[in-house]
Scaffold this motif. Structure first.
Motif, PDB file in Angstrom:
ATOM      1  N   GLU B 266       0.752  -1.265  -0.025  1.00 40.49           N
ATOM      2  CA  GLU B 266      -0.004  -0.007  -0.044  1.00 40.49           C
ATOM      3  C   GLU B 266       0.867   1.403  -0.052  1.00 40.49           C
ATOM      4  N   ARG B 267       2.082   1.302   0.149  1.00 44.01           N
ATOM      5  CA  ARG B 267       3.125   2.235   0.423  1.00 44.01           C
ATOM      6  C   ARG B 267       3.934   2.575  -0.915  1.00 44.01           C
ATOM      7  N   ALA B 268       4.267   1.332  -1.584  1.00 44.99           N
ATOM      8  CA  ALA B 268       5.258   1.381  -2.531  1.00 44.99           C
ATOM      9  C   ALA B 268       4.697   1.873  -4.115  1.00 44.99           C
ATOM     10  N   ARG B 269       5.650   2.240  -4.818  1.00 45.44           N
ATOM     11  CA  ARG B 269       5.045   2.650  -6.445  1.00 45.44           C
ATOM     12  C   ARG B 269       5.788   1.372  -7.243  1.00 45.44           C
ATOM     13  N   ARG B 270       5.199   1.744  -8.610  1.00 42.72           N
ATOM     14  CA  ARG B 270       5.428   0.729  -9.716  1.00 42.72           C
ATOM     15  C   ARG B 270       5.066  -0.387  -9.182  1.00 42.72           C
ATOM     16  N   ILE B 271       3.875  -0.717  -9.207  1.00 43.55           N
ATOM     17  CA  ILE B 271       3.226  -2.139  -8.850  1.00 43.55           C
ATOM     18  C   ILE B 271       2.283  -2.432 -10.144  1.00 43.55           C
ATOM     19  N   ALA B 272       2.130  -3.469 -10.458  1.00 44.90           N
ATOM     20  CA  ALA B 272       1.745  -3.965 -11.495  1.00 44.90           C
ATOM     21  C   ALA B 272       0.546  -5.147 -11.083  1.00 44.90           C
ATOM     22  N   VAL B 273      -0.490  -5.098 -11.934  1.00 45.53           N
ATOM     23  CA  VAL B 273      -1.483  -6.304 -11.553  1.00 45.53           C
ATOM     24  C   VAL B 273      -1.898  -7.014 -12.697  1.00 45.53           C
ATOM     25  N   ILE B 274      -1.868  -8.492 -12.695  1.00 46.01           N
ATOM     26  CA  ILE B 274      -2.345  -9.127 -13.817  1.00 46.01           C
ATOM     27  C   ILE B 274      -3.685  -9.799 -13.750  1.00 46.01           C
ATOM     28  N   PRO B 275      -4.595  -9.187 -14.206  1.00 43.36           N
ATOM     29  CA  PRO B 275      -5.826  -9.893 -13.912  1.00 43.36           C
ATOM     30  C   PRO B 275      -6.017 -11.141 -14.473  1.00 43.36           C
ATOM     31  N   CYS B 276      -6.799 -12.054 -13.890  1.00 42.43           N
ATOM     32  CA  CYS B 276      -6.887 -13.468 -14.063  1.00 42.43           C
ATOM     33  C   CYS B 276      -8.071 -14.039 -13.742  1.00 42.43           C
ATOM     34  N   ASP B 277      -8.764 -14.745 -14.258  1.00 38.11           N
ATOM     35  CA  ASP B 277     -10.059 -15.656 -14.080  1.00 38.11           C
ATOM     36  C   ASP B 277      -9.776 -17.154 -13.733  1.00 38.11           C
ATOM     37  N   LEU B 278      -9.343 -17.600 -12.448  1.00 40.41           N
ATOM     38  CA  LEU B 278      -8.585 -18.615 -12.286  1.00 40.41           C
ATOM     39  C   LEU B 278      -9.601 -19.882 -11.702  1.00 40.41           C
ATOM     40  N   GLY B 279     -10.929 -19.548 -11.483  1.00 36.87           N
ATOM     41  CA  GLY B 279     -11.768 -20.485 -10.817  1.00 36.87           C
ATOM     42  C   GLY B 279     -11.147 -20.537  -9.291  1.00 36.87           C
ATOM     43  N   TRP B 280     -10.800 -19.358  -8.674  1.00 36.24           N
ATOM     44  CA  TRP B 280     -10.007 -19.437  -7.452  1.00 36.24           C
ATOM     45  C   TRP B 280     -11.094 -19.371  -6.442  1.00 36.24           C
ATOM     46  N   SER B 281     -10.603 -20.028  -5.372  1.00 30.12           N
ATOM     47  CA  SER B 281     -11.198 -19.938  -4.125  1.00 30.12           C
ATOM     48  C   SER B 281     -10.326 -20.096  -2.847  1.00 30.12           C
ATOM     49  N   ASP B 282     -10.446 -19.290  -1.899  1.00 27.06           N
ATOM     50  CA  ASP B 282      -9.754 -19.322  -0.716  1.00 27.06           C
ATOM     51  C   ASP B 282     -10.332 -20.668   0.420  1.00 27.06           C
ATOM     52  N   VAL B 283     -11.297 -21.253  -0.045  1.00 23.08           N
ATOM     53  CA  VAL B 283     -11.849 -22.189   0.747  1.00 23.08           C
ATOM     54  C   VAL B 283     -12.017 -21.674   2.332  1.00 23.08           C
ATOM     55  N   GLY B 284     -12.476 -20.327   2.204  1.00 24.94           N
ATOM     56  CA  GLY B 284     -12.585 -19.485   3.347  1.00 24.94           C
ATOM     57  C   GLY B 284     -13.544 -19.878   4.391  1.00 24.94           C
ATOM     58  N   SER B 285     -14.544 -20.978   4.075  1.00 20.06           N
ATOM     59  CA  SER B 285     -15.494 -21.256   5.137  1.00 20.06           C
ATOM     60  C   SER B 285     -16.181 -22.703   4.465  1.00 20.06           C
ATOM     61  N   TRP B 286     -16.811 -23.161   5.510  1.00 23.65           N
ATOM     62  CA  TRP B 286     -17.584 -24.406   5.148  1.00 23.65           C
ATOM     63  C   TRP B 286     -18.651 -24.212   3.933  1.00 23.65           C
ATOM     64  N   ALA B 287     -19.318 -22.881   3.845  1.00 27.48           N
ATOM     65  CA  ALA B 287     -20.232 -22.725   2.714  1.00 27.48           C
ATOM     66  C   ALA B 287     -19.169 -22.399   1.598  1.00 27.48           C
ATOM     67  N   ALA B 288     -18.078 -21.863   1.633  1.00 22.51           N
ATOM     68  CA  ALA B 288     -17.019 -21.961   0.447  1.00 22.51           C
ATOM     69  C   ALA B 288     -16.966 -23.381  -0.325  1.00 22.51           C
ATOM     70  N   LEU B 289     -16.404 -24.096   0.804  1.00 19.08           N
ATOM     71  CA  LEU B 289     -16.104 -25.570   0.495  1.00 19.08           C
ATOM     72  C   LEU B 289     -17.343 -26.256  -0.168  1.00 19.08           C
ATOM     73  N   HIS B 290     -18.601 -25.980   0.400  1.00 16.82           N
ATOM     74  CA  HIS B 290     -19.464 -26.953  -0.199  1.00 16.82           C
ATOM     75  C   HIS B 290     -19.878 -26.336  -1.638  1.00 16.82           C
ATOM     76  N   ASP B 291     -19.656 -25.020  -2.049  1.00 13.25           N
ATOM     77  CA  ASP B 291     -19.511 -24.788  -3.263  1.00 13.25           C
ATOM     78  C   ASP B 291     -18.731 -25.233  -4.126  1.00 13.25           C
ATOM     79  N   LEU B 292     -17.619 -25.717  -3.844  1.00  9.41           N
ATOM     80  CA  LEU B 292     -16.509 -26.348  -4.523  1.00  9.41           C
ATOM     81  C   LEU B 292     -16.770 -27.662  -4.786  1.00  9.41           C
ATOM     82  N   LEU B 293     -17.536 -28.313  -4.152  1.00  6.54           N
ATOM     83  CA  LEU B 293     -17.696 -29.927  -4.053  1.00  6.54           C
ATOM     84  C   LEU B 293     -18.711 -30.290  -4.903  1.00  6.54           C
TER      85      LEU B 293
END
Lengths: 370, 370
Positions: B266-293
């Motif tokens: 949040e402080r540095a300069r010259r930062i790049a972002v590479i947007p991506c559609d990864l089918g990503w999940s952080d499996v952050g809850s039982w609900a999120a896991l349910h949706d993946l199974l």
């Protein structure tokens, strides 16, 4: 005011302990059904039933009727009961053959046809125990007058799962206990009929608690169920020679199952009902058990010795065991029953469907969990 | 089209495997948190993370950063990884000290400041694996140009639990992969802001997947976190003499926890972002896991090797184990997780509250279940 043991005369109690209690699965199992479980209080429903009746009748005259698999459990739970008072019902045949066989075997012991037989169920809860004993005392005297006697429960709600007894004319009053002629027995009624029954004040739940002399009941068996009675007499003779046969005796095996209500009570005359407000429950489902148990401020009842931690959980029954932890979030009116090998979860409103689940388990070959 | 391992140049991958995964309690435990569990598929999330990256980077250059308690589990799950590639984080200090220490230790191995370090998390699910590898290839080249690079996930819904990256001007395109300057990082936004972010098409979820050269990131540490960096250098020296100290080295213990996002990004300069559609999940809850199974026709997902029988049960996740039977009646959108010593039951809508439950268990001294 009331007579002592002796003054009550020759009275036997037959406790029916052959039920399977599938609606309390997975706690109630084939190997240890409901009546052998400590669901309310520290002792089992069977033990509580015997303790409830011993101020009236000594253990020597209390019989327990049960299946061959459960006789050892009865002996273990009731060490004060003479072993010969555990009568094994060779296989399930409904209440009529069971009570008929008990009456025949009691007749061989009793001093006369005038000896009274009381019958009770092993898997009910009664909180007003002194009222039950008062009703049973009155029942004994009424039975000696030649009546078939039933105890009727003052209905608390229009339950459609029970049979009802309609009272007729007043018959007598013994020590403040009113006794009526029975006008009619009705099997499980539809809701509207049940509502009318309750509103009328003339209908009682049929608990299956009876009193009769041995002479009267055996006469009824011979009149209404002559073929059954002949087979019961053969069975009684075979069992007196060999009390623990490997297989059910042939005449017993040939009996068609039938209940005492259908076989005798709905046909006979001179039947009395003793209305009683017993704080009674047949503990017929997890919902019924929940209503019997003490609840915390959120309405949750805990059963068993498991560990429980809940967040935002209310009006639920949680049953755990051993060192296992049950944790819940956001449950309302739910039933959770955990045992060593099986776990059941359902809304309280679906408690009647546990028997359907048990059927499904059997259908899938999962009998080892039953 | 894309360069081989060799053509990609000197690249190291640091996989952060220090999470505790409390929102997947009681399956995720202190002794075996989420990243070590086989939740989706047959291998653990950590094993899947390594398998996902090995087409780009050989195991000799893959490092796993984890706590002292979990290093043996990493070694057991990743036998192909050289033991010296398991870097022990002496105690939890947030992602900045963890990645800074890894960068210092890599600098001691690498041939130059131009070596690239990728950082990934061990406990995420990515279904579009080839897209992730394409994004990481592009990230390596962008990092060599002197940028701090982040992978941004095209958001599927206005999630309020994640940080967002706002893109600025386009920076480049590598093999069809667009790369943007980063305009701004935003921590977990309120719902309305998140909705605006998603609608704009210019915001991405911040996954915590980064790429940078060792020279660039160590320069940023010295600039923005000089005291932390001095302690990290002392710690690195102590650990190179004694890689498995009994207690965290004193300079490490003195570090105040801080995330790489707050400390550097949040402080540095010259930062790049590479947007991506990864089918990503952080499996952050039982609900999120349910949706993946995978779910059956009623929307129920089963996890574990337990036995399950349900009546009228839908859109629920049931996790059992061993020979234990789980039976349910009338459940909808519920989560049931049974383990050897603990059982969790909650509506799917309350899945975020599992961490509050875990706190409550700790407060009650029930740490042995965590």
């Amino acid at each position: 005011m009331f007579p002592s043991h002796e003054a009550l005369g020759e009275v036997y109690v037959a406790i029916l302990a052959g039920g399977s209690g599938t609606r309390l699965w997975p706690l109630s199992r084939q190997a240890r059904p409901k009546q052998f479980l400590s669901l309310v209080g520290q002792s089992s429903l069977l033990q509580q039933t015997v303790a409830r009746i011993t101020p009236l009748v000594p253990p020597e005259r209390i019989l327990v009727l049960t299946g061959p698999d459960h006789a050892p459990l009865v002996a273990a739970q009731l060490p004060e009961l003479p072993r010969e008072n555990i009568l094994v019902e060779p296989s399930p045949k409904g209440t009529a053959p069971c009570l008929g066989l008990a009456a025949l075997r009691l007749r061989a012991r009793a001093s006369s046809d005038q000896a009274v037989m009381l019958s009770l169920h092993a898997d009910h809860v009664v909180t007003a125990e002194e009222r039950l004993r008062a009703a049973l005392r009155a029942a004994v005297f009424t039975a000696r007058e030649g009546y078939l006697v039933t105890v009727g429960i003052v209905p608390g709600h229009p339950e459609t799962g029970y049979g009802y007894i309609e009272r007729g004319e007043a018959l007598a009053e013994i020590a403040g206990q009113r006794i009526y002629h029975v006008a009619r027995f009705t099997e499980k009624p539809p809701l509207e009929e049940a509502q009318r029954f309750v509103a009328s004040g003339r209908y009682y739940w049929n608990t299956g608690y009876f009193a009769w002399t041995l002479g009267r009941i055996l006469g009824e068996f011979r009149q209404w169920l002559p073929e059954v009675t002949a087979r019961l007499e053969e069975t009684a003779a075979l069992l007196s020679a060999d009390p623990n046969p490997e297989a059910p005796p042939r005449p017993w095996a040939e009996i068609q199952p039938i209940t005492i209500d259908v076989g005798i009570m709905e046909r006979a005359r001179r039947i009395a009902v003793i209305p009683c407000d017993l704080g009674w429950s047949d503990v017929g489902s997890w919902a019924a058990l929940h209503d019997l148990l003490p609840s915390d401020a959120a309405g949750n009842a805990l059963l068993g010795d498991g560990l429980y931690v809940g967040l935002d959980t209310s009006r639920s029954l949680i049953r755990g065991q051993g060192g296992r932890l049950i944790a819940t979030i956001g449950l309302e009116e739910m039933i959770v029953v955990d045992t060593a090998d099986a776990l059941l979860i359902l809304p309280k409103s679906r408690a009647q469907d546990v028997s359907a689940l048990v059927k499904e388990l059997r259908r899938r070959g999962l009998g080892k969990y039953l």
